[in-house]
Write an enzyme that holds these catalytic residues in place. Structure first.
Site, PDB file in Angstrom:
ATOM      1  N   ASP A 246       0.706  -1.238   0.025  1.00  0.00           N
ATOM      2  CA  ASP A 246      -0.200   0.019  -0.050  1.00  0.00           C
ATOM      3  C   ASP A 246       0.821   1.111   0.144  1.00  0.00           C
ATOM      4  OD1 ASP A 246      -2.275   1.865   0.739  1.00  0.00           O
ATOM      5  OD2 ASP A 246      -3.190  -0.009   0.768  1.00  0.00           O
ATOM      6  N   HIS A 300      -3.097   3.992  -3.786  1.00  0.00           N
ATOM      7  CA  HIS A 300      -2.576   2.983  -2.598  1.00  0.00           C
ATOM      8  C   HIS A 300      -1.221   2.813  -2.988  1.00  0.00           C
ATOM      9  CE1 HIS A 300      -6.192   2.702  -0.055  1.00  0.00           C
ATOM     10  NE2 HIS A 300      -6.904   2.993  -1.301  1.00  0.00           N
ATOM     11  N   GLU A 364     -10.552   3.718  -4.460  1.00  0.00           N
ATOM     12  CA  GLU A 364     -10.161   4.901  -3.859  1.00  0.00           C
ATOM     13  C   GLU A 364      -9.114   5.605  -4.656  1.00  0.00           C
ATOM     14  OE1 GLU A 364     -11.289   4.268   0.701  1.00  0.00           O
ATOM     15  OE2 GLU A 364      -9.162   3.782   0.201  1.00  0.00           O
TER      16      GLU A 364
END
Ligand SMILES: *[C@@H]1O[C@H](CO)[C@@H](O)[C@H](O)[C@H]1NC(C)=O
Ligand SMILES: *[C@@H]1O[C@H](CO)[C@@H](O)[C@H](O)[C@H]1NC(C)=O
Ligand SMILES: *[C@@H]1O[C@H](CO)[C@@H](O)[C@H](O)[C@H]1NC(C)=O
Ligand SMILES: *[C@@H]1O[C@H](CO)[C@@H](O)[C@H](O)[C@H]1NC(C)=O
Ligand SMILES: *[C@@H]1O[C@H](CO)[C@@H](O)[C@H](O)[C@H]1NC(C)=O
Ligand SMILES: *[C@@H]1O[C@H](CO)[C@@H](O)[C@H](O)[C@H]1NC(C)=O
Ligand SMILES: *[C@@H]1O[C@H](CO)[C@@H](O)[C@H](O)[C@H]1NC(C)=O
Ligand SMILES: *[C@@H]1O[C@H](CO)[C@@H](O)[C@H](O)[C@H]1NC(C)=O
Ligand SMILES: *[C@@H]1O[C@H](CO)[C@@H](O)[C@H](O)[C@H]1NC(C)=O
Ligand SMILES: *[C@@H]1O[C@H](CO)[C@@H](O)[C@H](O)[C@H]1NC(C)=O
Length: 592
Positions: A246, A300, A364
């Protein structure tokens, strides 16, 4: 000296364990604690009663077919042997699984085992006979039949023959988990017991039963991951979805790009190198678990990519302008070099994990991050002739990235392997089927269970894996870490909420498109030291929901769940307490 100490310890335990004043009586489907009198001196111990009394014989997850378990006989714990087809592709797997099984039953009957064989003359031995139909299949795949059937036969009170019939090794392995749950220690008469009459037909309803584990926000040691795999196997979960990397850290040691972990791991020791990955995959495989790696992108990403020049917004501030949590970071899809690096890294993942499906993350994405990257916006306008509206980012730029990246994945794999993506603004586009054809993409849903868009995805023919955060996010309900409130998905998801999170209710008449689900642990506020208590026993609650698809709710499962939690503890898992021990010993007394 050591041996002397052990012998002394042995005697100490032998002579200091008192006999319980209590025994248990089976009332319908629970065991009632009863004071032992001279009239009831042959009463059942709690563990015996649990096996004989509970509907489903206290097996977790509850079998989906017929169950008969009766006629407990005293057995010699060290007498378990097995026979199987010799010299096939799975013989060594069966041998290893049996070895794990014999160690596990010793743990389940706890420390009493070293008291040795009882003096009784009619102690039986147990012989397991495996009839496994597919002698070639040594890897869990989408189509693997994990069902099994157990039948026993008692020969002249001295040998219990256990006939395990299964289409695959993976079903036979589940049978061993079930059998291990039927070996009990009678603490009234200090003997090990096993049912000489067993008939069980069992197999899972959902084929994808997993845990998603983040090892980037905080590192999780391989030892802790092994504990997780042991508890998963004991609960018949079959998929570890490993969210390896991440923005915060890149602990995966890439053969082609070692700089990623050199720059991106928290420390040189907080990495997963080739040997570690290999060991964990094998540890999982013999326990019936496939490991599915995730390389999350285009958001990420951050730490580790510093020298590559393909990441933008890295650690930009204020972070909440450019991402959902610090540090920010996102791939710049306009960089051709990005796809060359991805192809290399995909190749590293594929050669180690050999997965039948690859998780590309995809959650996201922050449009403002991309729109604030001048080289990128220049490329979009001048090279591509696009504008800079939200639609240009979602309908054009993001699909461009996904298309280029997936081409490189296919190239590295030498074929078009299925891809999993988290649901996102991309997956909810009206024309998502053109961008992400349902024949090539599986979607992992993390929206709330009542989000109507889940139905839309089903109608668009997607196969789904459920990780709806309102029930399945195990990180919820702790304090905030970017402020002093509660964390974003509070409250805490109780095992009851998790157990009652039924795919059939979420998907209705399109339940056949639900592959299964995963509880998910994001590790911003957990890691090696709190891993067990965050995951367990809650992940085991969902294991039964997916395996059994129970028509009843958590209330009917509670007694068995407490028993299963004890098994996890016996396996060395620091599973969280969910009730005072009193409730386990005084069944049906704690309910409101
Ligand atoms: C024990 O058994 C005897 C004889 O069967 C009976 O008279 C007595 O009431 C029983 N005692 C209890 C406490 O059940
Ligand atoms: C399971 O039990 C039911 C009811 O007793 C019976 O009708 C059925 O044949 C059994 N199935 C198997 C596989 O034994
Ligand atoms: C019981 O059966 C086993 C296996 O068939 C045999 O080896 C053994 O001799 C038998 N024991 C007696 C007491 O008949
Ligand atoms: C074991 O079960 C299978 C299938 O039910 C049966 O064909 C086989 O004869 C059984 N073997 C023994 C030793 O009972
Ligand atoms: C990692 O292990 C695999 C075999 O599992 C081997 O083929 C590969 O060369 C190894 N890579 C490194 C960097 O040692
Ligand atoms: C962006 O463009 C500038 C100027 O052309 C260049 O120096 C810089 O390296 C570029 N950045 C990236 C990430 O490509
Ligand atoms: C970009 O915006 C201009 C002005 O609104 C419009 O004429 C043009 O069609 C847009 N281009 C694209 C590719 O949408
Ligand atoms: C991107 O930035 C430009 C100005 O730099 C602005 O006009 C446009 O609305 C922005 N796009 C989005 C989606 O915010
Ligand atoms: C979904 O699949 C079914 C059967 O393959 C097909 O008939 C239907 O048209 C598909 N629906 C959509 C929305 O693609
Ligand atoms: C499935 O359920 C939806 C509503 O939830 C309904 O509109 C649809 O007609 C149903 N389809 C079938 C095949 O029953």
């Amino acid at each position: 000296m050591l041996i002397k100490t052990l012998i002394l310890l042995n005697f100490y335990v032998l002579f200091t364990i008192g006999t319980s004043l209590w025994h248990y009586e089976c009332l319908e489907s629970y065991c009632e604690k009863t004071l032992t009198t001279s009239n009831t001196s042959n009463g059942l111990s709690l563990s015996e009663c649990n096996i004989l009394c509970h509907n489903g014989a206290a097996i977790w997850p509850k079998p989906t077919g017929n169950v008969t378990v009766s006629d407990l006989v005293e057995i010699d714990l060290k007498s378990f042997t097995f026979t199987t087809t010799p010299q096939t592709a799975i013989t060594s797997l069966v041998t290893e699984a049996f070895d794990i099984f014999t160690k596990q039953i010793k743990k389940f009957v706890s420390c009493k085992v070293f008291l040795g064989k009882s003096n009784a003359i009619d102690v039986a031995s147990v012989q397991v006979v495996f009839n496994i139909l597919d002698q070639k299949l040594d890897l869990m795949t989408f189509g693997t039949d994990e069902s099994y059937r157990i039948e026993t036969q008692l020969t002249n009170n001295s040998v219990v023959y256990v006939n395990v019939t299964a289409p695959s090794f993976f079903g036979a392995r589940h049978a061993l988990e079930t059998l291990s749950q039927l070996v009990v220690y009678d603490d009234i008469r200090q003997r090990t017991l096993f049912p000489s009459n067993i008939f069980i037909v069992d197999g899972p309803i959902y084929s994808w039963r997993g845990i998603s584990l983040d090892t980037s926000r905080n590192y999780v040691t391989p030892k802790a991951i092994k504990r997780t795999l042991r508890a998963m196997a004991a609960s018949k979960l079959n998929t570890l979805h490993w969210h390896l990397t991440d923005t915060a850290s890149f602990p995966y040691v890439s053969k082609s790009h070692p700089e990623l972990s050199e720059y991106g791991a928290y420390s040189p020791s907080k990495v997963y190198n080739n040997d570690t990955v290999k060991t964990l995959i094998e540890y999982a495989r013999v326990r019936g678990i496939r490991v599915v790696p995730e390389l999350d992108s285009p958001a990420h990403v951050g730490e580790g990519w510093q020298t590559t020049g393909v990441v933008t917004c890295f650690n930009w501030k204020p972070w909440d302008d450019y991402c959902v949590e610090p540090p920010c970071g996102q791939f710049d899809p306009s960089q051709d070099k990005l796809y060359d690096i991805l192809e290399d890294v995909y190749g590293d993942f594929l050669s180690q994990f050999d997965p039948e499906v690859f998780h590309m993350g995809g959650d996201e994405v922050n449009v403002n991050c991309w729109n604030s990257t001048s080289n990128l916006t220049k490329w979009m306008v001048e090279e591509k002739g696009w504008n800079l509206t939200k639609e240009d980012f979602l309908d054009k730029l993001w699909p461009y990235f996904q298309d280029e990246a997936s081409k490189r994945l296919y190239k590295a794999a030498g074929k078009e392997i299925p891809i999993i993506l988290w649901t996102s603004e991309l997956t909810f586009l009206d024309n998502v089927q053109e961008i992400l054809p349902p024949s090539k993409y599986l979607l992992q849903v993390w929206e709330r269970s009542d989000d109507l868009r889940i139905q839309t995805l089903l109608e668009k023919n997607y196969s789904l894996i459920l990780s709806n955060y309102d029930a399945l996010y195990l990180d919820c309900g702790f304090g905030g870490w970017v402020d002093d409130g509660q964390n974003w998905c509070s409250p805490y998801k109780t095992w009851q909420t998790i157990y009652d999170n039924k795919p059939e209710v979420i998907a209705g008449n399109r339940t056949s498109q639900i592959l299964g689900g995963e509880t998910a642990l994001w590790t911003e506020e957990s890691g090696t030291n709190s891993l067990d208590s965050r995951l367990w026993p809650r992940a085991a609650a969902f294991a039964e929901t997916l395996w059994t698809s129970p028509s009843t709710n958590w209330e009917q499962a509670q007694e068995r769940f407490l028993i299963h939690r004890e098994r996890l503890v016996a396996l060395g898992i620091d599973a969280d307490e969910i009730q005072p021990e009193w409730c386990r010993r005084n069944q049906h007394n704690c309910r409101l």
